[in-house]
Scaffold this motif. Structure first.
Motif, PDB file in Angstrom:
ATOM      1  N   LEU A  11      22.316 -16.633 -15.878  1.00 15.29           N
ATOM      2  CA  LEU A  11      23.577 -15.994 -15.497  1.00 15.29           C
ATOM      3  C   LEU A  11      24.577 -15.967 -16.652  1.00 15.29           C
ATOM      4  O   LEU A  11      25.321 -15.004 -16.822  1.00 15.29           O
ATOM      5  CB  LEU A  11      24.204 -16.735 -14.302  1.00 15.29           C
ATOM      6  N   ALA A  12      24.604 -17.053 -17.434  1.00 18.11           N
ATOM      7  CA  ALA A  12      25.624 -17.209 -18.478  1.00 18.11           C
ATOM      8  C   ALA A  12      25.311 -16.460 -19.774  1.00 18.11           C
ATOM      9  O   ALA A  12      26.228 -15.947 -20.432  1.00 18.11           O
ATOM     10  CB  ALA A  12      25.836 -18.688 -18.780  1.00 18.11           C
ATOM     11  N   GLU A  17      26.726 -12.985 -24.384  1.00 14.40           N
ATOM     12  CA  GLU A  17      26.291 -11.944 -25.321  1.00 14.40           C
ATOM     13  C   GLU A  17      27.187 -10.715 -25.245  1.00 14.40           C
ATOM     14  O   GLU A  17      27.536 -10.131 -26.271  1.00 14.40           O
ATOM     15  CB  GLU A  17      24.836 -11.565 -25.041  1.00 14.40           C
ATOM     16  N   GLU A  18      27.582 -10.334 -24.027  1.00 13.96           N
ATOM     17  CA  GLU A  18      28.459  -9.181 -23.833  1.00 13.96           C
ATOM     18  C   GLU A  18      29.793  -9.373 -24.564  1.00 13.96           C
ATOM     19  O   GLU A  18      30.403  -8.432 -25.029  1.00 13.96           O
ATOM     20  CB  GLU A  18      28.694  -8.997 -22.328  1.00 13.96           C
ATOM     21  N   ARG A  38      28.830 -27.980 -17.230  1.00 15.11           N
ATOM     22  CA  ARG A  38      29.550 -27.710 -18.479  1.00 15.11           C
ATOM     23  C   ARG A  38      28.804 -26.665 -19.285  1.00 15.11           C
ATOM     24  O   ARG A  38      27.606 -26.803 -19.543  1.00 15.11           O
ATOM     25  CB  ARG A  38      29.706 -28.990 -19.286  1.00 15.11           C
ATOM     26  N   ILE A  39      29.535 -25.659 -19.691  1.00 14.05           N
ATOM     27  CA  ILE A  39      28.999 -24.563 -20.477  1.00 14.05           C
ATOM     28  C   ILE A  39      29.695 -24.604 -21.829  1.00 14.05           C
ATOM     29  O   ILE A  39      30.935 -24.615 -21.898  1.00 14.05           O
ATOM     30  CB  ILE A  39      29.299 -23.194 -19.792  1.00 14.05           C
ATOM     31  N   ILE A  54      37.804 -16.424 -19.718  1.00 14.83           N
ATOM     32  CA  ILE A  54      37.110 -15.204 -19.279  1.00 14.83           C
ATOM     33  C   ILE A  54      35.666 -15.522 -18.889  1.00 14.83           C
ATOM     34  O   ILE A  54      35.184 -15.075 -17.841  1.00 14.83           O
ATOM     35  CB  ILE A  54      37.163 -14.111 -20.370  1.00 14.83           C
ATOM     36  N   VAL A  55      34.976 -16.305 -19.721  1.00 19.04           N
ATOM     37  CA  VAL A  55      33.598 -16.685 -19.407  1.00 19.04           C
ATOM     38  C   VAL A  55      33.576 -17.480 -18.099  1.00 19.04           C
ATOM     39  O   VAL A  55      32.728 -17.248 -17.237  1.00 19.04           O
ATOM     40  CB  VAL A  55      32.946 -17.482 -20.558  1.00 19.04           C
ATOM     41  N   SER A  56      34.516 -18.391 -17.933  1.00 19.31           N
ATOM     42  CA  SER A  56      34.585 -19.198 -16.722  1.00 19.31           C
ATOM     43  C   SER A  56      34.759 -18.317 -15.482  1.00 19.31           C
ATOM     44  O   SER A  56      34.060 -18.509 -14.476  1.00 19.31           O
ATOM     45  CB  SER A  56      35.747 -20.191 -16.819  1.00 19.31           C
ATOM     46  N   GLU A  57      35.665 -17.355 -15.547  1.00 20.54           N
ATOM     47  CA  GLU A  57      35.899 -16.462 -14.405  1.00 20.54           C
ATOM     48  C   GLU A  57      34.660 -15.630 -14.080  1.00 20.54           C
ATOM     49  O   GLU A  57      34.251 -15.541 -12.913  1.00 20.54           O
ATOM     50  CB  GLU A  57      37.070 -15.528 -14.695  1.00 20.54           C
TER      51      GLU A  57
END
Length: 155
Positions: A11-12, A17-18, A38-39, A54-57
């Protein structure tokens, strides 16, 4: 890799990459009574709080849809920091010229922990220059003997 981490990676990675980011690592751990997902993301000149947000959302929406974690957890998205882990060959290639900390599965030249400047990475062999008793010495470490590695801040 755990099933949860495998699903989260799927998913991440497209989200990272985007946005022109690299997904460095995923941790899914229980600390006390709480679970944490944790990412760690990064890019050449580092990431800022807005990119993490933004990644978190975006990831939070995907996780809500996929629902791979059956209990409450905290999602944290951040930079891996100054002492980022080195996980892939590509990480070591990019770390040439920087200070590293390496732990090996078995002793090499009498030691298992090496801290110094990574001066080369060729044919899956790391060349690390370390200071020992006021002298500089070079150690060759086969990539497949590395248990863990990270960038190091040496004072």
């Amino acid at each position: 890799m755990s099933k949860v981490k495998e699903i989260v990676r799927g998913l991440a990675e497209p989200i990272a990459e985007e946005m022109g980011l690299e997904l460095v690592d995923i941790e899914y751990v229980k600390e006390g009574k709480n679970w944490f997902l944790r990412i760690y993301i990064d890019k050449e000149d580092g990431v800022d709080i807005e990119e993490c947000s933004i990644v978190s959302e975006k990831l939070s929406q995907k996780l809500d849809e996929a629902d791979p974690i059956p209990h409450h957890y905290y999602l944290e998205v951040s930079s891996p920091g100054a002492e980022r882990p080195l996980k892939k060959e590509r990480d070591y290639e990019r770390a040439v010229g920087k200070n590293v900390w390496i732990k090996t599965y078995e002793p090499i030249g009498g030691g298992r922990i090496f801290e110094g400047r990574l001066t080369g990475f060729s044919d899956r062999i790391l060349t690390v220059e370390i200071r020992e008793n006021g002298k500089t010495k070079t150690v060759q470490i086969p990539y497949d003997k590395i248990a863990s590695g990270r960038l190091a801040v040496i004072f």
